[in-house]
Scaffold this motif. Structure first.
Motif, PDB file in Angstrom:
ATOM      1  N   HIS A   1      -5.885  25.947  -2.856  1.00  0.00           N
ATOM      2  CA  HIS A   1      -5.757  26.126  -4.485  1.00  0.00           C
ATOM      3  C   HIS A   1      -4.852  27.340  -4.547  1.00  0.00           C
ATOM      4  CE1 HIS A   1      -7.487  27.904  -7.963  1.00  0.00           C
ATOM      5  NE2 HIS A   1      -8.008  26.675  -8.330  1.00  0.00           N
ATOM      6  N   ARG A   2      -3.624  27.323  -3.791  1.00  0.00           N
ATOM      7  CA  ARG A   2      -2.755  28.360  -3.960  1.00  0.00           C
ATOM      8  C   ARG A   2      -1.216  27.549  -3.763  1.00  0.00           C
ATOM      9  NH1 ARG A   2      -4.018  33.695  -3.312  1.00  0.00           N
ATOM     10  NH2 ARG A   2      -6.177  33.881  -2.337  1.00  0.00           N
TER      11      ARG A   2
ATOM     12  N   HIS B   1       1.566  27.676 -11.487  1.00  0.00           N
ATOM     13  CA  HIS B   1       1.456  26.273 -11.316  1.00  0.00           C
ATOM     14  C   HIS B   1       0.198  25.655 -11.637  1.00  0.00           C
ATOM     15  CE1 HIS B   1       4.787  27.014  -8.665  1.00  0.00           C
ATOM     16  NE2 HIS B   1       5.219  26.237  -9.425  1.00  0.00           N
ATOM     17  N   SER B   2      -0.144  24.218 -12.089  1.00  0.00           N
ATOM     18  CA  SER B   2      -1.302  23.715 -12.671  1.00  0.00           C
ATOM     19  C   SER B   2      -1.919  22.839 -11.427  1.00  0.00           C
ATOM     20  CB  SER B   2      -1.282  22.981 -13.718  1.00  0.00           C
ATOM     21  OG  SER B   2      -2.236  22.172 -14.022  1.00  0.00           O
ATOM     22  N   LYS B   3      -3.150  23.472 -11.157  1.00  0.00           N
ATOM     23  CA  LYS B   3      -3.984  22.334 -10.288  1.00  0.00           C
ATOM     24  C   LYS B   3      -3.865  21.005 -10.332  1.00  0.00           C
ATOM     25  CE  LYS B   3      -8.681  22.412  -8.822  1.00  0.00           C
ATOM     26  NZ  LYS B   3     -10.023  22.702  -8.740  1.00  0.00           N
TER      27      LYS B   3
ATOM     28  N   LEU C   1       0.411  14.713  -9.069  1.00  0.00           N
ATOM     29  CA  LEU C   1       1.864  14.504  -8.380  1.00  0.00           C
ATOM     30  C   LEU C   1       1.720  14.027  -6.984  1.00  0.00           C
ATOM     31  CD1 LEU C   1       4.038  17.306  -9.918  1.00  0.00           C
ATOM     32  CD2 LEU C   1       4.191  14.884 -10.309  1.00  0.00           C
ATOM     33  N   SER C   2       0.789  14.778  -6.238  1.00  0.00           N
ATOM     34  CA  SER C   2       0.494  14.480  -4.847  1.00  0.00           C
ATOM     35  C   SER C   2       0.120  13.180  -4.540  1.00  0.00           C
ATOM     36  CB  SER C   2      -0.422  15.468  -4.195  1.00  0.00           C
ATOM     37  OG  SER C   2       0.252  16.767  -4.018  1.00  0.00           O
TER      38      SER C   2
ATOM     39  N   GLU D   1      -2.516  31.824  -7.111  1.00  0.00           N
ATOM     40  CA  GLU D   1      -3.701  30.641  -7.297  1.00  0.00           C
ATOM     41  C   GLU D   1      -3.136  29.944  -8.545  1.00  0.00           C
ATOM     42  OE1 GLU D   1      -6.926  30.575  -6.498  1.00  0.00           O
ATOM     43  OE2 GLU D   1      -6.705  32.161  -5.001  1.00  0.00           O
ATOM     44  N   LEU D   2      -3.539  28.656  -8.257  1.00  0.00           N
ATOM     45  CA  LEU D   2      -3.258  27.589  -9.313  1.00  0.00           C
ATOM     46  C   LEU D   2      -4.115  27.748 -10.384  1.00  0.00           C
ATOM     47  CD1 LEU D   2      -3.092  24.361  -6.752  1.00  0.00           C
ATOM     48  CD2 LEU D   2      -1.171  25.957  -7.824  1.00  0.00           C
TER      49      LEU D   2
END
Length: 130
Positions: free
Chosen positions: A120-121, A50-52, A58-59, A127-128
């Motif tokens: 960051h997970r 997943h991308s950070k 999105l959040s 990990e992102l």
């Protein structure tokens, strides 16, 4: 091959076709060989990281609907944000306002997180990517 507590096979040996007991104590990194039908290869454990940046944006922009949490696999939090928005909507927008602030704070925490931190997970602990 060797002894495994509670082994059901005589002599403490695994059956010849396997090298580990079933169920596996840990997942192998390459996936389960031969798990796909017709021998198409190993079943992938994580298809893509997943991308950070995607999770943070999105959040921030869709956080009141829990989209950032759904993206990271945290479905419980995503459902909580979505229900807060849907149930709180008739009550003078209090629920959506709380959910939007929650999503904004989560998005900022994700975008400013460093490697190894909780933010960051994803839900599986991966990990992102930056």
């Amino acid at each position: 091959m060797g002894q495994y507590p509670g082994n059901q096979y005589p002599g403490g040996q695994y059956p010849p076709q396997t090298s580990m007991p079933w169920p596996y104590p840990v997942m192998p990194q390459g996936g389960y060989p031969g798990a796909m039908p017709n021998g198409r290869g190993a079943y992938p454990i994580s298809p893509t990281p997943h991308s950070k940046l995607a999770a943070g944006l999105l959040s921030i922009f869709l956080g009141c609907f829990g989209v950032g949490n759904f993206y990271l696999g945290r479905t419980g939090r995503g459902v909580a944000q979505l229900m807060l928005t849907l149930i709180g909507f008739p009550f003078f927008f209090i629920g959506p306002t709380i959910a939007m602030i929650w999503g904004l704070i989560e998005g900022i925490l994700i975008l400013t997180s460093s490697a190894g931190s909780f933010w960051h997970r994803d839900a599986r602990g991966w990990e992102l990517t930056d």
